[in-house]
Design an enzyme around this catalytic site. Structure first.
Site, mmCIF file in Angstrom:
data_model
loop_
_atom_site.group_PDB
_atom_site.id
_atom_site.type_symbol
_atom_site.label_atom_id
_atom_site.label_comp_id
_atom_site.label_asym_id
_atom_site.label_seq_id
_atom_site.Cartn_x
_atom_site.Cartn_y
_atom_site.Cartn_z
ATOM 1 N N CYS A 76 0.840 -1.214 0.000
ATOM 2 C CA CYS A 76 0.000 0.000 0.000
ATOM 3 C C CYS A 76 0.868 1.255 0.000
ATOM 4 O O CYS A 76 0.550 2.250 -0.673
ATOM 5 C CB CYS A 76 -0.899 0.030 1.233
ATOM 6 S SG CYS A 76 -2.041 -1.348 1.334
HETATM 7 C C1 BEZ Z 1 0.602 -4.694 1.837
HETATM 8 O O1 BEZ Z 1 0.147 -3.597 1.502
HETATM 9 O O2 BEZ Z 1 1.784 -4.946 1.736
HETATM 10 C C2 BEZ Z 1 -0.298 -5.745 2.381
HETATM 11 C C3 BEZ Z 1 -1.472 -5.392 3.022
HETATM 12 C C4 BEZ Z 1 -2.284 -6.383 3.549
HETATM 13 C C5 BEZ Z 1 -1.939 -7.710 3.394
HETATM 14 C C6 BEZ Z 1 -0.790 -8.054 2.718
HETATM 15 C C7 BEZ Z 1 0.046 -7.076 2.200
#
Ligand code: BEZ
Length: 211
Positions: free
Chosen positions: A45
């Site tokens: 994210c």
């Molecule tokens: C991420 O943004 O890296 C992420 C968010 C939730 C679950 C897995 C990865």
């Protein structure tokens, strides 16, 4: 019922990192991309929000506003934005909805309980300046989105909203387009003065009309 293409994008009022927003009012006459993130302070994210911030000028050029959503509170968003700016060589210059009560996530069906019942999936909604949903994408948490592809789709959506054309596989702005099957052969010359090629009676190509 889940949202479908052509539906009016549901309106809402929500707290964001840039203050309280009424969605329809905020949209005004613009197009928009509304996209969700599973959670604050997560690696993928962080890179996605940085990528969108660096592309913001390209969204502006297309009269497209961008707005993100994550199910964490606004104070968390504001602190996380500092990390995004620090690590992603950007300034986050668009609002992030603080959807701690999951009101907007539920409205847009962004929580898929068999994937996770607490986090949103990576949803993308492209909304036209008529406030109708033009495109819906759903990615899992483990896969970051390609925002150049989102820009490419916007180019197609805005072109095909104004001309009787469709865009072929892997089309990019500036390339030849398909003449809509609704256009009669006898009307092509007037509608597409740059010329056209008939490959099959149902497959007729023309240079991009607005270039
Ligand atoms: C991420 O943004 O890296 C992420 C968010 C939730 C679950 C897995 C990865």
């Amino acid at each position: 019922m889940a949202l479908r293409l052509g539906d009016i994008a549901p309106d809402f009022t929500a707290e964001t990192s840039e203050g309280v927003i009424n969605f329809h009012q905020w949209l005004g006459n613009s197009w928009a991309v509304l996209f969700s993130h599973p959670k604050d302070y997560t690696p993928v994210c962080t890179t996605e929000l940085g990528a969108v911030a660096r592309l913001k000028e390209k969204f502006d050029q297309r009269n497209v506003k961008v707005i993100a959503l994550s199910v964490d509170p606004v104070d968390s968003h504001k602190e996380w934005i500092k990390d995004i700016n620090e690590t992603q060589n950007c300034v986050v210059n668009f609002p992030i909805i603080a959807d701690a009560d999951k009101k907007v996530s539920d409205l847009y069906d962004m929580i898929h309980p068999n994937a996770s019942d607490t986090m949103t999936v990576r949803s993308v909604f492209i909304i036209g300046n008529d406030k109708k949903v033009k495109l819906i994408l759903t990615y899992p948490a483990s896969t970051g989105r390609n925002f150049d592809e989102i820009l490419r789709v916007i180019d197609s959506l805005q072109l095909t909203a104004n001309y009787s054309v469709a865009t072929p596989a892997n089309w990019k702005d500036g390339e030849d387009v398909v003449i809509a099957t609704s256009v009669k052969n006898e009307d092509i010359a007037a509608k597409f003065p740059k010329g056209h090629t008939v490959i099959k009676p149902y497959l007729r190509m023309t240079p991009q009309p607005n270039k």
